[in-house]
Structures are given as C-alpha cells and as structure tokens.
Design an enzyme around this catalytic site. Structure first.
Site, PDB file in Angstrom:
ATOM      1  N   HIS A 132      47.015  38.025  41.157  1.00 43.61           N
ATOM      2  CA  HIS A 132      46.380  39.357  41.859  1.00 43.61           C
ATOM      3  C   HIS A 132      47.037  39.951  43.068  1.00 43.61           C
ATOM      4  O   HIS A 132      46.400  40.626  43.837  1.00 43.61           O
ATOM      5  CB  HIS A 132      45.026  38.688  42.210  1.00 43.61           C
ATOM      6  CG  HIS A 132      44.279  38.351  41.359  1.00 43.61           C
ATOM      7  ND1 HIS A 132      43.041  37.045  41.540  1.00 43.61           N
ATOM      8  CD2 HIS A 132      43.955  38.220  39.839  1.00 43.61           C
ATOM      9  CE1 HIS A 132      42.430  37.062  40.207  1.00 43.61           C
ATOM     10  NE2 HIS A 132      43.340  37.473  39.354  1.00 43.61           N
ATOM     11  N   GLU A 228      33.443  21.779  45.479  1.00 42.18           N
ATOM     12  CA  GLU A 228      31.935  21.848  44.839  1.00 42.18           C
ATOM     13  C   GLU A 228      32.292  21.849  43.379  1.00 42.18           C
ATOM     14  O   GLU A 228      33.272  22.031  42.889  1.00 42.18           O
ATOM     15  CB  GLU A 228      31.294  23.029  45.485  1.00 42.18           C
ATOM     16  CG  GLU A 228      31.077  23.126  46.828  1.00 42.18           C
ATOM     17  CD  GLU A 228      30.781  24.719  47.400  1.00 42.18           C
ATOM     18  OE1 GLU A 228      30.875  24.848  48.432  1.00 42.18           O
ATOM     19  OE2 GLU A 228      30.778  25.471  46.612  1.00 42.18           O
TER      20      GLU A 228
HETATM   21  C1  BV8 Z   1      40.814  43.073  34.366  1.00 40.65           C
HETATM   22  C2  BV8 Z   1      42.483  40.437  44.567  1.00 40.65           C
HETATM   23  C3  BV8 Z   1      40.997  44.455  32.643  1.00 40.65           C
HETATM   24  C4  BV8 Z   1      41.715  41.419  45.697  1.00 40.65           C
HETATM   25  C5  BV8 Z   1      40.772  39.664  43.393  1.00 40.65           C
HETATM   26  C6  BV8 Z   1      35.841  38.654  31.274  1.00 40.65           C
HETATM   27  C7  BV8 Z   1      34.578  38.222  31.411  1.00 40.65           C
HETATM   28  C8  BV8 Z   1      33.751  38.561  32.595  1.00 40.65           C
HETATM   29  C9  BV8 Z   1      34.304  39.588  33.501  1.00 40.65           C
HETATM   30  C10 BV8 Z   1      35.505  40.007  33.455  1.00 40.65           C
HETATM   31  C11 BV8 Z   1      36.348  39.929  32.197  1.00 40.65           C
HETATM   32  N1  BV8 Z   1      37.314  40.318  32.152  1.00 40.65           N
HETATM   33  C12 BV8 Z   1      37.336  41.249  33.351  1.00 40.65           C
HETATM   34  C13 BV8 Z   1      36.237  41.072  33.877  1.00 40.65           C
HETATM   35  C14 BV8 Z   1      35.815  41.849  35.150  1.00 40.65           C
HETATM   36  C15 BV8 Z   1      36.274  41.073  36.336  1.00 40.65           C
HETATM   37  C16 BV8 Z   1      35.992  39.761  36.609  1.00 40.65           C
HETATM   38  O1  BV8 Z   1      36.373  38.753  36.356  1.00 40.65           O
HETATM   39  N2  BV8 Z   1      34.767  39.800  37.286  1.00 40.65           N
HETATM   40  C17 BV8 Z   1      34.164  38.379  37.560  1.00 40.65           C
HETATM   41  C18 BV8 Z   1      33.348  38.625  39.020  1.00 40.65           C
HETATM   42  C19 BV8 Z   1      32.932  38.379  36.635  1.00 40.65           C
HETATM   43  N3  BV8 Z   1      38.107  41.003  36.407  1.00 40.65           N
HETATM   44  C20 BV8 Z   1      38.757  42.052  36.788  1.00 40.65           C
HETATM   45  O2  BV8 Z   1      38.567  42.946  36.898  1.00 40.65           O
HETATM   46  C21 BV8 Z   1      40.351  41.739  36.542  1.00 40.65           C
HETATM   47  N4  BV8 Z   1      40.956  42.853  35.711  1.00 40.65           N
HETATM   48  O3  BV8 Z   1      40.407  41.933  33.688  1.00 40.65           O
HETATM   49  O4  BV8 Z   1      41.323  44.019  34.025  1.00 40.65           O
HETATM   50  C22 BV8 Z   1      41.682  45.712  32.551  1.00 40.65           C
HETATM   51  C23 BV8 Z   1      42.591  45.753  31.304  1.00 40.65           C
HETATM   52  C24 BV8 Z   1      43.239  46.737  31.242  1.00 40.65           C
HETATM   53  C25 BV8 Z   1      43.066  48.055  31.790  1.00 40.65           C
HETATM   54  C26 BV8 Z   1      42.166  48.023  32.904  1.00 40.65           C
HETATM   55  C27 BV8 Z   1      41.417  46.671  32.999  1.00 40.65           C
HETATM   56  C28 BV8 Z   1      40.909  41.670  38.089  1.00 40.65           C
HETATM   57  C29 BV8 Z   1      40.509  40.342  38.716  1.00 40.65           C
HETATM   58  C30 BV8 Z   1      41.199  40.400  40.130  1.00 40.65           C
HETATM   59  C31 BV8 Z   1      40.090  40.924  41.208  1.00 40.65           C
HETATM   60  N5  BV8 Z   1      41.072  40.549  42.318  1.00 40.65           N
HETATM   61  N6  BV8 Z   1      41.348  39.398  44.072  1.00 40.65           N
HETATM   62  C32 BV8 Z   1      41.388  40.761  47.073  1.00 40.65           C
HETATM   63  O5  BV8 Z   1      41.795  39.575  47.343  1.00 40.65           O
HETATM   64  O6  BV8 Z   1      40.676  41.531  47.708  1.00 40.65           O
HETATM   65  S1  BV8 Z   1      39.612  38.472  43.012  1.00 40.65           S
HETATM   66  C33 BV8 Z   1      39.020  37.489  43.930  1.00 40.65           C
HETATM   67  O7  BV8 Z   1      38.280  36.527  43.398  1.00 40.65           O
HETATM   68  C34 BV8 Z   1      40.007  36.750  44.761  1.00 40.65           C
HETATM   69  O8  BV8 Z   1      41.307  37.366  45.235  1.00 40.65           O
HETATM   70  C35 BV8 Z   1      40.274  35.530  43.927  1.00 40.65           C
HETATM   71  O9  BV8 Z   1      41.604  35.691  43.277  1.00 40.65           O
HETATM   72  C36 BV8 Z   1      39.289  35.555  42.915  1.00 40.65           C
HETATM   73  C37 BV8 Z   1      38.479  34.411  42.775  1.00 40.65           C
HETATM   74  O10 BV8 Z   1      38.340  33.980  44.043  1.00 40.65           O
HETATM   75  P1  BV8 Z   1      38.686  32.244  44.283  1.00 40.65           P
HETATM   76  O11 BV8 Z   1      40.065  32.257  44.439  1.00 40.65           O
HETATM   77  O12 BV8 Z   1      38.112  31.421  43.328  1.00 40.65           O
HETATM   78  O13 BV8 Z   1      37.586  32.295  45.554  1.00 40.65           O
HETATM   79  P2  BV8 Z   1      36.087  31.995  45.868  1.00 40.65           P
HETATM   80  O14 BV8 Z   1      35.702  32.375  47.122  1.00 40.65           O
HETATM   81  O15 BV8 Z   1      35.523  32.685  44.706  1.00 40.65           O
HETATM   82  O16 BV8 Z   1      36.058  30.493  45.626  1.00 40.65           O
HETATM   83  C38 BV8 Z   1      36.727  29.560  46.342  1.00 40.65           C
HETATM   84  C39 BV8 Z   1      36.649  28.013  45.565  1.00 40.65           C
HETATM   85  O17 BV8 Z   1      37.401  27.269  46.350  1.00 40.65           O
HETATM   86  C40 BV8 Z   1      35.149  27.575  45.706  1.00 40.65           C
HETATM   87  O18 BV8 Z   1      34.979  27.104  44.239  1.00 40.65           O
HETATM   88  C41 BV8 Z   1      34.840  26.630  46.419  1.00 40.65           C
HETATM   89  O19 BV8 Z   1      34.151  25.486  46.521  1.00 40.65           O
HETATM   90  C42 BV8 Z   1      36.473  26.100  46.870  1.00 40.65           C
HETATM   91  N7  BV8 Z   1      36.818  25.782  48.158  1.00 40.65           N
HETATM   92  C43 BV8 Z   1      36.534  26.060  49.307  1.00 40.65           C
HETATM   93  N8  BV8 Z   1      37.267  25.575  50.346  1.00 40.65           N
HETATM   94  C44 BV8 Z   1      37.834  24.513  49.377  1.00 40.65           C
HETATM   95  C45 BV8 Z   1      37.638  24.605  48.244  1.00 40.65           C
HETATM   96  N9  BV8 Z   1      38.091  23.720  47.284  1.00 40.65           N
HETATM   97  C46 BV8 Z   1      39.039  22.757  47.889  1.00 40.65           C
HETATM   98  N10 BV8 Z   1      39.227  22.676  49.193  1.00 40.65           N
HETATM   99  C47 BV8 Z   1      38.682  23.548  50.041  1.00 40.65           C
HETATM  100  N11 BV8 Z   1      38.972  23.331  51.466  1.00 40.65           N
END
Ligand code: BV8
Length: 262
Positions: A132, A228
């Site tokens: 990303h 989690e």
């Molecule tokens: C794309 C950068 C196509 C920006 C980020 C298929 C199905 C469904 C949806 C889609 C699909 N394909 C595409 C999509 C749409 C979308 C998507 O997936 N949406 C989701 C919400 C449903 N995907 C996209 O748009 C992607 N692009 O597919 O493009 C395309 C092709 C051709 C031409 C044009 C387009 C792009 C996705 C990237 C988006 N950018 N980040 C920024 O950082 O601001 S994503 C963002 O969420 C984060 O950066 C991270 O990368 C991502 C996931 O987050 P996590 O890292 O998991 O963090 P989160 O807070 O969610 O969770 C933390 C976890 O850690 C939790 O589970 C928690 O319990 C745990 N935790 C917390 N503390 C601890 C811990 N575990 C252990 N120890 C701890 N201490």
C-alpha cells in the site's frame, strides 16, 4: 484445515513454530497491528484527538483529496510525523530475524506489508514489499514526480511543488490499484509459499486479504497472529491470539532458538 487455537506458548504456538522452522517458502503479511506496538495507531483507530470526527475509509481516497486536499494532506502529514517519531518494536525485530533464519537454512522469505510507515526496513528486514505504498514518500499530484527533501513541518496544506501543484503521499488509496511491481512480487512469493503468516491485520482489505486463501489453496500452512478474532481466524491452520510484539518473538524463538541479542 483443522486448526490449533491457543494462548501464547501453548501447543498451537509450538506446532506453528515447527511448521515455520521447516518452511522453505515463508511469506509474512503484516498490518497495522504490528506497528501498533510502536505506538502508531492502527488504521481503524487512526482517528484520535483532532480526527475523531472523520472516517479513515473516507479520507484515504482520491476523491477525498480532490474535494478537500487541506484536510487530507494535514491528516497524512500528522500520521507521517507519528511514523518519524516511532521506533521499530520487538515484533519488527523478530520478523527481520526470521528472514535471516529462513534464508540461512536455505529457504526463501518475503515480507508483504500493508503498513506505510517504513518500520520493517528500519528494523533490518530486507525483502519487504510495500503493498500500500509509503507515507514517507510524497509525489506531485499532477505529474507524479517524486518530491525529495520533505520538510519536517509543512509550511502550508496542501504542500505544493514549485509549479504550485499539491503534493500527495505515495500511499495506495481505496479505489486505487496497488503498484504493479508489488503485486507481481506478492503473487510470485505466494506461488512457492509453504508457510503463510498473517500478523496484525483485520484481513478485510483486498487484494491483500485474499493472499491467505491463495496460500492455503496451494497447501501452505497458514498462521495468524492477532489480538482479536478476524474473518480468517476460523480457517487458518493456527490462530494464535496475542499481541504481535510478544507473539512474534515467541514464535521465532520457538522455531529457531534465541533471537540475536537486541
Ligand atoms: C484495489 C493506505 C482495484 C492508505 C490502505 C474485493 C472485495 C471487496 C472489496 C474490494 C475488493 N477489491 C477491491 C476492493 C475495494 C477495497 C477494499 O478492499 N475495501 C475494503 C474496505 C472492503 N480495496 C481497494 O480499494 C484496493 N484497491 O483493489 O484496486 C483497482 C484495480 C485497477 C484499477 C483501479 C483499482 C486498495 C486497498 C489499499 C487501501 N489503502 N492504506 C493509508 O494508510 O491511509 S488500506 C488500510 O487498511 C491500511 O493502510 C491497511 O493497509 C489496511 C488494512 O488495515 P489493517 O492493517 O488490517 O489495520 P486495521 O486497523 O484494519 O486492523 C488492525 C488489526 O490488528 C486488527 O485485526 C487488530 O485486532 C489487530 N491488532 C491491533 N493491535 C494489535 C493487533 N494485533 C496484534 N498485536 C497488536 N498489538
């Protein structure tokens, strides 16, 4: 696959460590839960203080930047500074050590990160794929030209190039394609993966969230480390519940012995 579930240090961890020790093609996917131990808010709780009233899923889009470049660039600069202040934590160190151990035993290793903070590289990980992008690198939002020498403090929001174009972070926003090279390197590693480790990710953002299933389809042992339950906890080979900063060193030490002194 029948899975081991378990608290830190239990039989599930030992069995997961044994699989890791035997791994010839190890792929690790990390999310914000790894950097959370470096006090970098996770993506879904990246909204603290000033940001409480914003939804990150709405700010991290090209449409948001086009509509309100001031707010979006201020949010990213705020997060960039948090990343600059942050230090790698034991989870980052453990993954850098894991890479060395797997390679020393003749295996292949690749770290796929969703994180944009650069902490894996600062901890010594070498083969890192930034799925990303990076919040530490910015570019002209018009020409795409990289911007060098970012100031510690932006004088204005959005900061601009000498031509007056707003600059943006080199992160992948929702709706934007992942870098082609990064995807190629991810799929190439998954082709020959026999152990896949998913750490600290909510496993809901695609295409990264689909990688564990590709690995499992190829018969890889899949291991999750998370504080989690997530959508993949029920289908991985081993779901280890605990914090990344504690579990990763345990997993690597259980597989390969004490981690290089740090
Ligand atoms: C794309 C950068 C196509 C920006 C980020 C298929 C199905 C469904 C949806 C889609 C699909 N394909 C595409 C999509 C749409 C979308 C998507 O997936 N949406 C989701 C919400 C449903 N995907 C996209 O748009 C992607 N692009 O597919 O493009 C395309 C092709 C051709 C031409 C044009 C387009 C792009 C996705 C990237 C988006 N950018 N980040 C920024 O950082 O601001 S994503 C963002 O969420 C984060 O950066 C991270 O990368 C991502 C996931 O987050 P996590 O890292 O998991 O963090 P989160 O807070 O969610 O969770 C933390 C976890 O850690 C939790 O589970 C928690 O319990 C745990 N935790 C917390 N503390 C601890 C811990 N575990 C252990 N120890 C701890 N201490």
């Amino acid at each position: 696959m029948a899975g081991g579930r378990g608290n830190p240090g239990g039989p599930a961890l030992e069995a997961a460590a044994e699989a890791l020790r035997r791994g010839r093609g190890v792929v690790v996917l990390t999310g914000a839960g790894v950097s959370a131990e470096s006090r970098i808010p996770t993506f879904r709780d990246a909204m603290e203080g000033l940001w409480k009233s914003f939804d990150p899923l709405r700010l991290a889009t090209p449409e948001a930047f086009a509509a309100d470049p001031v707010t979006v660039s201020r949010w990213y600069d705020f997060r960039r500074k948090k990343c600059l202040e942050a230090q790698p934590n034991p989870g980052h160190w453990a993954l850098a050590d894991l890479e060395r151990r797997v390679r020393a035993s003749g295996g292949r290793f690749r770290l796929l990160t969703q994180n944009v903070d650069g902490l894996h590289q600062r901890a010594g990980s070498e083969d890192v794929v930034e799925l990303h992008g990076s919040i530490m690198r910015w570019r002209c939002s018009v020409t795409g030209e990289p911007v060098s020498g970012l100031p510690e403090q932006f004088a204005e929001y959005p900061a601009r190039t000498p031509d007056g174009h707003a600059i943006r972070p080199c992160v992948v926003w929702f709706g934007e394609a992942l870098p082609e090279r990064a995807l190629e390197e991810a799929y190439e590693a998954l082709e020959t993966c026999d152990v896949f480790v998913s750490v600290g990710t909510s496993a809901v953002v695609y295409p990264a969230a689909g990688f564990v299933h590709l690995a499992a389809q190829r018969g890889a042992t899949t291991i999750e480390v998370n504080r989690e339950q997530t959508p993949i906890s029920g289908s991985v080979s081993f779901s280890l519940r605990g914090s990344s900063g504690e579990m990763l060193p345990r997993l690597v030490e259980s597989a390969f012995g004490a981690i290089d002194g740090r």
